[in-house]
Enzyme design. Structure first.
Site, short mmCIF file in Angstrom:
data_model
loop_
_atom_site.label_atom_id
_atom_site.label_comp_id
_atom_site.label_asym_id
_atom_site.label_seq_id
_atom_site.Cartn_x
_atom_site.Cartn_y
_atom_site.Cartn_z
N LYS A 1 -12.31 10.53 -8.61
CA LYS A 1 -12.43 11.78 -7.84
C LYS A 1 -11.94 11.56 -6.41
O LYS A 1 -12.38 10.65 -5.71
CB LYS A 1 -13.90 12.22 -7.86
CG LYS A 1 -14.19 13.53 -7.16
CD LYS A 1 -15.67 13.88 -7.37
CE LYS A 1 -16.09 15.18 -6.72
NZ LYS A 1 -17.51 15.49 -7.02
N CYS B 1 -14.97 18.08 -10.56
CA CYS B 1 -15.88 18.96 -9.81
C CYS B 1 -15.26 19.49 -8.52
O CYS B 1 -14.42 20.36 -8.55
CB CYS B 1 -17.20 18.21 -9.55
SG CYS B 1 -18.56 19.34 -9.09
N GLU C 1 -19.57 15.73 -15.53
CA GLU C 1 -19.50 14.76 -14.44
C GLU C 1 -20.68 13.77 -14.51
O GLU C 1 -21.79 14.16 -14.79
CB GLU C 1 -19.50 15.50 -13.10
CG GLU C 1 -19.34 14.61 -11.89
CD GLU C 1 -19.34 15.39 -10.58
OE1 GLU C 1 -18.90 14.84 -9.56
OE2 GLU C 1 -19.79 16.56 -10.58
#
Length: 321
Positions: A135, A172, A62
Site C-alpha cells: 500500500k 483501501c 485488507e
C-alpha cells in the site's frame, strides 16, 4: 471489425469472488496468534466454497487475518506482522493449488525489525507465489492512524500475469488517489482488486464513486472488498461491507450486503475491455516528436518519454455483421 460470431467464440469469461468478513475474536479474547487463527478458520469454509464453485480468482479484505487495529496505536500489534512470503501466504498457496484458483492475500508484512507494510500477496492458480503489492498511500487521520503501523509502499504498481488475467492491487486508502489507478492501467491490468477496511460516513458516499471512475478512466474491471461489523475495543464505527464488482463501463455487476459475512461471486467477460471507451495517450519524445498509443504495452522505454499528456477518450464500438 469483429463479427458477432467471432466475438462469442473469443469471450474471456472470468469467475471471480470476494470475501467480506466480520471479526470472530478480538483484543482481550485471546492472544494475537489466537485472534489471527480464528480469522483464518472463519475464512476457510468460504475459500473451500469458492473452490467448489470453480472460482478462478479470489480476493480477501485488507489485513484479512487481523482486526483493523489502527485506531488503537498499540505497538503490541506489531507482533501480528509476518514475512511475505511467509506462514499465511504459504498456507493459502495450498488452497490455490488445490482449487486451481488465484488468491490475493492481504496481510500485515514484516520485512525486518521496524520495517512493516500493509501488503497483498498474489498467488497463482498452481500455488506459486507471483509477488506482492505494498500500500502506497497511508492515512493518518480520524482514527485511521496507519502511519503508526505501516511504511508507505516501495514497489510501485505491479501487475501480475496470472493463469486467468492480468491482475493489479490497490489497497483501501489508495482508492482516493487517481495516480496509482492510472499506473495500473498503463501497466496492463485487466482486473484491479481493492481490499479495504472502511467505516460509515463520507467513505460510504465515495465507495461507489471513486472505484467505478477508476474502472472507466483506465479500462479495467475492479473487485472492491470491505469488511463488516464493528470491532471492539476500538469502536471506530460500522464496517459497512457492500463489496462489489464493477466493469469498465462503470456498472456495478454484483454487490454484497452491508452486514453479512459473504462470498460474493461474479462472472464477467474480459473482452468487454476492448469495447469500452479507449484511452489514447499522447507521448512527447525527447527528440520533440509525438506519438499516440492505445495499448500500454506499446509505451516506449522510459528514457524516451519526456511528458505524458492528459489522455482523451476515443469510443470504439463493436458492431455485429
Amino acid at each position: 471489425m469483429l463479427t458477432l460470431n467471432s466475438y462469442l467464440i473469443t469471450m474471456r469469461i472470468i469467475k471471480s469472488a470476494l470475501i467480506q468478513m466480520s471479526l470472530p475474536k478480538t483484543e482481550g479474547e485471546g492472544t494475537i496468534a489466537e485472534i489471527k487463527e480464528a480469522m483464518v478458520q472463519k475464512h476457510i469454509p468460504l475459500i473451500e466454497e469458492a473452490g467448489r464453485q470453480c472460482v478462478q480468482i479470489l480476493c480477501f479484505q485488507e489485513i484479512f487475518n487481523t482486526p483493523y487495529f489502527c485506531p488503537g496505536q498499540d505497538a503490541a500489534w506489531y507482533e501480528s506482522a509476518e514475512t511475505v512470503p511467509g506462514p499465511t501466504t504459504e498456507r493459502m498457496q495450498e488452497y490455490a493449488k488445490k482449487y486451481n484458483m488465484v488468491i490475493i492475500v492481504p496481510v500485515y508484512e514484516k520485512e525486518q525489525a521496524g520495517v512493516l507494510y500493509n501488503t497483498a500477496a498474489v498467488i497463482d492458480a498452481d500455488g506459486s507465489y507471483l509477488g506482492k503489492y505494498r500500500k502506497n498511500h497511508i492515512p493518518h487521520t480520524g482514527g485511521f492512524w496507519e502511519k503508526f503501523f505501516f511504511k508507505p509502499g516501495n514497489l510501485g504498481y505491479p501487475v501480475f500475469q496470472t493463469k486467468y488475467a492480468k491482475v493489479g492491487v490497490y489497497i483501501c486508502y489508495d482508492r482516493h488517489f487517481p495516480d496509482g489507478a492510472r499506473c495500473l492501467g498503463l501497466n496492463g491490468a485487466e482486473i484491479v482488486y481493492n481490499p479495504s477496511a472502511t467505516t460509515v460516513g463520507q467513505s460510504q458516499y465515495l465507495w461507489k464513486l471513486e472505484q467505478p471512475a477508476h474502472a472507466v478512466a483506465n479500462g479495467y474491471f475492479m473487485g472492491c472488498i470491505n469488511r463488516v461489523g464493528t470491532e471492539q475495543p476500538w469502536n471506530l464505527g460500522k464496517f459497512y461491507g457492500t463489496s462489489y464488482f464493477v466493469n469498465p463501463l462503470g456498472q456495478i455487476i454484483a454487490e454484497a450486503s452491508e452486514n453479512n459475512d459473504e462470498l460474493l461471486i461474479a462472472e464477467f467477460d474480459l473482452d468487454l475491455i476492448a469495447t469500452a471507451p479507449t484511452v489514447i495517450y499522447e507521448i512527447l519524445k525527447t527528440d520533440g516528436t509525438r506519438i499516440s498509443i492505445q495499448n500500454p504495452s506499446e509505451l516506449p522505454a522510459p528514457n524516451y518519454i519526456d511528458t505524458i499528456f492528459e489522455p482523451y477518450v476515443k469510443s470504439t464500438i463493436l458492431v455485429p455483421d
